[in-house]
Design a protein around this motif. Structure first.
Motif, short mmCIF file in Angstrom:
data_model
loop_
_atom_site.label_atom_id
_atom_site.label_comp_id
_atom_site.label_asym_id
_atom_site.label_seq_id
_atom_site.Cartn_x
_atom_site.Cartn_y
_atom_site.Cartn_z
N SER A 1 0.80 -1.22 0.00
CA SER A 1 0.00 0.00 0.00
C SER A 1 0.83 1.27 0.00
O SER A 1 0.31 2.34 -0.32
N GLY A 2 2.12 1.20 0.39
CA GLY A 2 2.95 2.39 0.42
C GLY A 2 4.42 2.04 0.57
O GLY A 2 4.78 0.87 0.77
N THR B 1 5.36 -0.02 3.67
CA THR B 1 4.99 -1.44 3.57
C THR B 1 6.01 -2.18 2.73
O THR B 1 6.44 -3.30 3.08
N ARG C 1 4.32 5.01 -5.47
CA ARG C 1 4.10 5.00 -4.03
C ARG C 1 3.35 3.76 -3.55
O ARG C 1 3.18 3.57 -2.35
N ALA C 2 2.85 2.95 -4.45
CA ALA C 2 2.15 1.71 -4.08
C ALA C 2 2.25 0.74 -5.24
O ALA C 2 2.42 1.14 -6.40
N GLU D 1 -0.35 6.48 -2.61
CA GLU D 1 -0.56 5.32 -1.76
C GLU D 1 -2.00 4.80 -1.92
O GLU D 1 -2.92 5.58 -2.19
N GLN D 2 -2.17 3.50 -1.75
CA GLN D 2 -3.46 2.85 -2.01
C GLN D 2 -3.91 2.06 -0.78
O GLN D 2 -3.09 1.48 -0.06
#
Length: 688
Positions: free
Chosen positions: A370-371, A374, A392-393, A416-417
């Motif tokens: 997710s980012g 992570t 970013r993800a 990010e997700q």
């Protein structure tokens, strides 16, 4: 159509600016108008009579019962309209006016213009007051035929139920999943439900008495002219869409009439259609990706579809496809320049590496990162790589073709997700489609490569050296799977009295193993016969071989020529079995089309084959070709013989190999679809 807005005061009487308490009073007035509308459309008769028994108003059902239009009642005495009714009606109405008490469920018998058979009617009579009068000013009559209803509804019951009905209406409005607002004609809020207030990001109380422009300054310039048009025309406007605050909305606008018939207020219904529009957009993107994959034959085609439409279908910024290559590593591919060459390799990851792509391939399970935190918490060794990218993800999904992971599809995002369940489902669906297409393309590629190798085995590995003659040839396999039937050959004669060289080019109908076997038969038969017999005789012998073998059901087009050099040049003796004509390009650039009569070999039992001789001088060239050249398709139809002639005529004097390259380039540039058919080109030029 929305009417043009008019000057203030032309639409309705100028209202006073309401505060919250006044707005509530206005809304109660609107409730009365809604109730009046309901009464007028009830399925029972409703009439209002003044003290002199003249009709003031009738609803639609009463007009139907009486057999006269509603407007034919107003102002007329009840017995002028309904002379067949008993005189007791007048006495009943006078008692209600004088006493102020209702007369409930009174039965009378009498005809109306619509019902001359004198049915029984049951009616109830109620006094109607105004705030300025202490005596009834009119009588409301509710009636219906007794045979149709043993329990006709009375006004008293309707009035008694009114508070309940309006309370239910309030509950429905306040809790509706759509936004509802009522505005006065100055476009100030009289009422707004909790749903719309939340969408407007303001409390309900903060709306009342304030203008649309105060609450929604960005939306007001668009909505105000629409509301003005609705107020002026009374016509509703439905399902207008607009975007606001990053979401999509659908709105409808209605006029609420007042007692004078003019617009007293305006109602707005708003629906949040963001999810629906996003779903429709997602479906269109997925449909485009599916269509692109349906057209993908090769691995390069699949890579192009993933690069072009796969990322958008998944809602990602970038999509990348990695496949297992011969060195055992996962290698990322990108599209070739034209889409027809093999995909370009640009990055490889060892399958044993501590890397999300390698892990997804080994485990067969997708990874959703997710980012950056992570990613780096699980793969700290990728810190430098992550710092050099704007992504970013990431989502890494293995591609399952026939039960095993055939590759990995990666999606990168510039923000990010959260990777919620629905988004994960979309990502795995896109990867599933890509995995099936990749497995299909890899199978096709293997079959196609095998077919090309088999096809090339049916062609000479190299052209022979012919004194005083330069030779060049090309074979291009089409995109269709299976072995094609195009072939060419050059070999010397064996007859001492006819020294020379035989040139052959041909095309067997169809594809596959059967076509390959006929190609081999044709080539080897001609090598035996044409080395000793004239071209037409050699072709006739091949025709007999084809028609005499019950296992052969293919026909062949062939051009066969005998080239015999002499002191001043050479003579080319040509025969054709239904093959495209040879083209002779003279040293001065002119092009001659050499047509020889003949039919396809193996197609019919009896054939006639002619021969034609062409004299050649130094610098002259001969180009033989299969129909894959002239039947290549472009925006203007087939490439055609005339374009081929133009290509040769425009070519500068050069070697046969240059002519072959020029023809291939012209055909490739002309095509707007992948080449389906094989093509073969054989060119020779006298150099001495």
């Amino acid at each position: 159509m929305v009417s043009e807005p008019t000057q203030h005061g032309a639409l309705v009487d100028p209202p006073r600016a309401p505060g919250p308490r006044q707005a509530a009073e206005v809304f109660r007035g609107i409730d009365e108008d809604l109730l009046r509308t309901v009464l007028l459309h009830l399925p029972i008769g409703v009439s209002v009579l003044d003290r002199e028994l003249r009709f003031v108003r009738v609803n639609q059902r009463a007009a139907e019962i009486n057999g006269l239009p509603a407007e034919a009642h107003v102002g007329r005495h009840v017995f002028d309209v309904l002379p067949g009714l008993p005189a007791s009606i007048g006495a009943i109405v006078r008692r209600v006016v004088e006493t102020g008490g209702p007369e409930i469920n009174v039965d009378i018998v009498g005809p109306t213009p619509a019902r001359p058979e004198s049915p029984r009617w049951r009616g109830s009579y109620y006094p109607v007051y105004t705030s300025a009068d202490h005596r009834p000013v009119a009588v409301a009559v509710i009636f219906d035929e007794v045979d149709k209803s043993d329990n006709p509804i009375g006004v008293g019951q309707l009035v008694a139920d009114r508070a309940t009905h309006l309370a239910v209406l309030d509950i429905l409005i306040d809790n509706a999943p759509v936004g509802i607002a009522v505005l006065d004609t100055e476009l100030r809020y009289l009422r707004v439900n909790a749903t719309l207030a939340a969408w407007n990001n303001r409390p309900v109380a903060a709306h009342i008495g304030r203008s649309l422009r105060d609450i929604l300054p960005d939306v007001a310039p668009t909505v105000e002219p629409i509301l003005a048009g609705v107020a002026a025309s009374g016509q509703m406007v439905r399902d207008l869409e607009f975007a606001h605050a990053g979401r999509s909305w659908s709105s409808s606008y209605f006029a609420v009439p007042g007692p004078s018939g003019r617009t007293a207020a305006l109602a707005i219904l708003v629906t949040d259609i963001t999810a629906r529009r996003r779903g429709e957009q997602q479906a269109r993107r997925l449909q485009r990706f599916t269509a692109a994959l349906a057209q993908a034959l090769t691995v390069s085609d699949v890579v192009e579809a993933v690069n072009d439409t796969g990322a958008r279908a998944a809602g990602a910024d970038v999509a990348g496809l990695a496949v297992v290559t011969g060195d055992g590593r996962l290698t990322f591919l990108t599209s070739s320049v034209t889409g027809r060459e093999p995909a370009v390799r640009w990055l490889a990851v060892d399958r044993t590496a501590d890397h999300p792509v390698a892990d997804a391939h080994r485990t067969g399970e997708p990874a959703f990162l997710s980012g950056p935190q992570t990613l780096l918490s699980r793969y700290p060794g990728l810190g430098d790589a992550q710092a050099q990218t704007q992504d970013r993800a990431w989502a890494i999904v293995p591609l399952h073709g026939r039960g095993t992971a055939t590759g990995v599809l990666t999606f990168a995002f510039h923000s990010e997700q959260a990777f919620e369940a629905e988004h994960r489902h979309i990502l795995t669906s896109v990867a599933g489609l890509a995995g099936q297409a990749l497995a299909r393309a890899q199978l096709y590629q293997r079959e196609h490569d095998t077919a090309v190798r088999l096809q090339r085995s049916l062609l000479p590995s190299r052209l022979p050296h012919v004194p005083g003659v330069a030779l060049a040839a090309a074979y291009v396999a089409g995109d269709a799977a299976g072995v094609g039937g195009d072939f060419y050959d050059v070999f010397p004669t064996r007859a001492p009295h006819t020294p020379g060289w035989v040139v052959v080019i041909g095309d067997v109908a169809g594809r596959g193993v059967d076509a390959a076997s006929v190609t081999g038969l044709a080539r080897h038969t001609l090598r035996v016969t044409a080395a000793e017999a004239p071209p037409a005789e050699a072709l006739h012998h091949l025709h007999q071989q084809l028609t005499g073998d019950p296992d052969v059901d293919r026909f062949v087009s062939v051009a066969c020529g005998l080239l015999r050099p002499h002191a001043t040049g050479a003579t080319l003796r040509l025969a054709s079995g239904g093959h495209p004509p040879a083209l002779v390009r003279r040293a001065d650039g002119t092009v001659e089309v050499v047509t020889v009569r003949g039919v396809l070999l193996g197609a019919v039992r009896e054939i006639v084959l002619d021969e034609r001789s062409v004299d050649l001088r130094r610098g002259d060239s001969v180009v033989l070709y299969t129909d894959g050249v002239i039947e290549a398709r472009g925006s203007d139809g087939l490439f055609g013989e005339h374009r081929l002639v133009d290509v040769l005529a425009a070519a500068p004097n050069g070697s046969p190999s240059e002519l072959v390259v020029r023809v291939r380039a012209a055909v490739t540039a002309y095509q707007d679809v992948p080449q389906a058919d094989d093509l073969a080109i054989l060119a020779l030029q006298l150099t001495a």
